[in-house]
Design a protein around this motif. Structure first.
Motif, mmCIF file in Angstrom:
data_model
loop_
_atom_site.group_PDB
_atom_site.id
_atom_site.type_symbol
_atom_site.label_atom_id
_atom_site.label_comp_id
_atom_site.label_asym_id
_atom_site.label_seq_id
_atom_site.Cartn_x
_atom_site.Cartn_y
_atom_site.Cartn_z
ATOM 1 N N VAL A 76 0.853 -1.192 0.000
ATOM 2 C CA VAL A 76 0.000 0.000 0.000
ATOM 3 C C VAL A 76 0.886 1.239 0.000
ATOM 4 O O VAL A 76 2.095 1.152 0.249
ATOM 5 C CB VAL A 76 -0.922 0.002 1.237
ATOM 6 C CG1 VAL A 76 -1.840 -1.205 1.221
ATOM 7 C CG2 VAL A 76 -0.119 0.027 2.528
ATOM 8 N N PRO A 77 0.322 2.405 -0.302
ATOM 9 C CA PRO A 77 1.134 3.633 -0.288
ATOM 10 C C PRO A 77 1.761 3.870 1.085
ATOM 11 O O PRO A 77 1.234 3.420 2.107
ATOM 12 C CB PRO A 77 0.117 4.727 -0.639
ATOM 13 C CG PRO A 77 -0.979 4.020 -1.353
ATOM 14 C CD PRO A 77 -1.069 2.666 -0.727
ATOM 15 N N ALA A 78 2.870 4.568 1.107
ATOM 16 C CA ALA A 78 3.504 4.943 2.372
ATOM 17 C C ALA A 78 2.505 5.746 3.206
ATOM 18 O O ALA A 78 1.669 6.486 2.665
ATOM 19 C CB ALA A 78 4.760 5.759 2.107
ATOM 20 N N PRO A 79 2.545 5.609 4.527
ATOM 21 C CA PRO A 79 1.492 6.179 5.383
ATOM 22 C C PRO A 79 1.322 7.689 5.280
ATOM 23 O O PRO A 79 0.222 8.200 5.500
ATOM 24 C CB PRO A 79 1.919 5.762 6.795
ATOM 25 C CG PRO A 79 3.342 5.350 6.689
ATOM 26 C CD PRO A 79 3.528 4.847 5.307
ATOM 27 N N LEU A 80 2.375 8.425 4.946
ATOM 28 C CA LEU A 80 2.266 9.890 4.878
ATOM 29 C C LEU A 80 2.441 10.411 3.452
ATOM 30 O O LEU A 80 2.829 11.558 3.242
ATOM 31 C CB LEU A 80 3.318 10.527 5.798
ATOM 32 C CG LEU A 80 3.234 10.166 7.281
ATOM 33 C CD1 LEU A 80 4.296 10.923 8.078
ATOM 34 C CD2 LEU A 80 1.852 10.460 7.852
ATOM 35 N N GLU A 81 2.115 9.579 2.473
ATOM 36 C CA GLU A 81 2.359 9.927 1.070
ATOM 37 C C GLU A 81 1.635 11.198 0.635
ATOM 38 O O GLU A 81 2.102 11.932 -0.232
ATOM 39 C CB GLU A 81 1.937 8.755 0.181
ATOM 40 C CG GLU A 81 2.424 8.865 -1.244
ATOM 41 C CD GLU A 81 2.083 7.633 -2.061
ATOM 42 O OE1 GLU A 81 0.901 7.455 -2.401
ATOM 43 O OE2 GLU A 81 2.995 6.825 -2.332
ATOM 44 N N ASP A 82 0.487 11.498 1.219
ATOM 45 C CA ASP A 82 -0.290 12.672 0.817
ATOM 46 C C ASP A 82 -0.088 13.857 1.759
ATOM 47 O O ASP A 82 -0.875 14.804 1.759
ATOM 48 C CB ASP A 82 -1.780 12.316 0.748
ATOM 49 C CG ASP A 82 -2.304 11.771 2.073
ATOM 50 O OD1 ASP A 82 -1.480 11.403 2.947
ATOM 51 O OD2 ASP A 82 -3.540 11.708 2.238
ATOM 52 N N ILE A 83 0.970 13.823 2.563
ATOM 53 C CA ILE A 83 1.233 14.864 3.557
ATOM 54 C C ILE A 83 2.402 15.737 3.096
ATOM 55 O O ILE A 83 3.431 15.243 2.640
ATOM 56 C CB ILE A 83 1.565 14.237 4.932
ATOM 57 C CG1 ILE A 83 0.381 13.412 5.457
ATOM 58 C CG2 ILE A 83 1.988 15.306 5.924
ATOM 59 C CD1 ILE A 83 -0.860 14.226 5.749
#
Length: 420
Positions: free
Chosen positions: A19-26
């Protein structure tokens, strides 16, 4: 009695797709220097966040301050700056200029986190205090790392890890050998990186609040309070009775099975076992079963009273073999022990290698090199170093173009030294 050995799995297994890295949209806007707060930014970057580091026109003063690597072709690369700033983007601005301050606030409008270690007077001077930043973005998490906290007689007092983390917290004193031993000296940035972890925890909690309520949070930690937490097992009692902690020399320890000893090759080992089950194993592991019948050592009180005799006898036994040879014996006997490794030995340690504690990174200038992993793992997400630390101001132009500035505006700011 026959010892029962449990067959434990050697690796956790988790099913599912990556899955995407946990803070990818931060997005993180970071204004800091040296090591403590930047280390928090590096962790956030490893966890997928976009971290935009705002540096002075000449760059973070930490640049080119680390020990050079003693390898031909690598001695000019700044590995110490790299480990705390990898994966980030660098934008250089003169924050004393109101035009630069407006640019930072404009960047904050589209960010989730603002990270800094600026003193209060500078936060206010540069229009970067929580109240001002949250005017531009009411849902942002404003994170500050200080030496001693933001209230009290020493609020905002400048401090480094050796002064605020190790000295003021009592840690240096507690680490002395006896009450009059020399105060030890910590290795670089131990306190900084511990405080960085604490700040990341606060930031993630602040993000959760912002997600739930839509309202931003101001979060903080300090080197001083992080150090006290690391010693909570002492302080939970000391805070009650305010009694000095006894600094025990090796021959004053409470348990021979919780002590440190030199081996025949000059390398050291440490044990940490309860006495009830640990003492018999300890005696058999050292090849001294007769100690179980020795009237001086027959019970815990006797062993404590005769510790000044017992420790030299243990030293004498251990002097007959090297550390690694003893280690195999201790493993076979089921002792809980650990080698005291030199820093230079750890990267080659089999366990360190098996958990990828020193991941390989690539830099176009120097090729492949080993960095240091953050102490957290995600089994179904790609968490870890993405790229080397940026060059000074490497992303200034691209970042300002994202804000909608024209080439002429950027050139004018460069000419007026608003940016670099």
């Amino acid at each position: 009695m026959q010892q029962v050995v449990l067959a434990l799995p050697t690796k956790l297994t988790v099913s599912g797709d990556i899955v995407p890295a946990p803070l990818e949209d931060i997005t993180v806007i970071e204004i800091d220097n040296w090591m403590a707060a930047p280390s928090a930014g590096a962790i956030l970057a490893d966890m997928g966040a976009r971290v935009i580091k705002i540096e002075p026109l000449r760059g973070d003063p930490m640049r080119n301050n680390g020990r050079p690597a003693k390898v031909d072709g690598l001695s000019d690369y700044d590995f110490q700056f790299d480990v705390d700033n990898r994966g980030k983007e660098s934008v250089c601005m003169d924050l004393t200029n109101p035009e630069a301050q407006k640019l930072v606030l404009k960047l904050c409008e589209k960010a989730e986190i603002f990270l800094c270690n600026l003193l209060l007077e500078r936060q206010q001077k540069y229009q970067l205090d929580p109240a001002t930043v949250m005017k531009s973005n009411p849902s942002i998490v404003h994170a500050t790392l200080t030496g001693y906290g933001t209230s009290g007689p020493d609020a905002w007092r400048p401090g480094y890890d050796v002064t605020a983390f190790f000295g003021r917290s009592g840690l240096y004193d507690a680490m002395r050998e006896g009450d009059t031993g020399t105060v030890p000296m910590a290795r670089p940035a131990q306190g900084d990186h511990t405080a960085g972890l604490a700040l990341v925890g606060a930031i993630l909690g602040g993000l959760r609040v912002a997600e739930k309520t839509g309202t931003g949070q101001a979060v903080e930690t300090s080197l001083f309070e992080t150090a006290v937490w690391t010693q909570a097992s002492d302080y939970c009692t000391t805070a009650v009775d305010e009694a000095p902690v006894r600094k025990r020399a090796r021959d004053q320890m409470l348990l021979p099975t919780a002590n440190r000893y030199p081996c025949g090759d000059g390398k050291w080992i440490v044990f940490n076992m309860p006495e009830a089950s640990g003492w018999p194993k300890f005696c058999h592991g050292l090849g001294k079963p007769e100690w179980l019948e020795d009237e001086r050592f027959v019970d815990p009180k006797g062993r404590y009273r005769h510790m000044h005799v017992l420790v030299p006898e243990i030293d004498e036994v251990l002097s007959t073999k090297g550390r690694d040879e003893w280690g195999k014996i201790f493993d076979e006997t089921g002792l809980i022990w650990g080698p005291v490794l030199g820093l230079h030995e750890v990267p080659s340690d089999q366990q360190a290698q098996s958990i990828n504690l020193f991941p390989l990174m690539h830099n176009d200038e120097i090729g492949e090199y080993r960095s240091v992993s953050i102490p957290m793992r995600f089994h179904n997400a790609e968490v870890g170093p993405k790229r080397s630390a940026p060059a000074t101001g490497e992303h200034t132009r691209a970042t300002l173009e994202e804000l909608g500035l024209t080439n002429n505006e950027i050139e004018s700011m460069l000419a007026n030294q608003v940016i670099a």
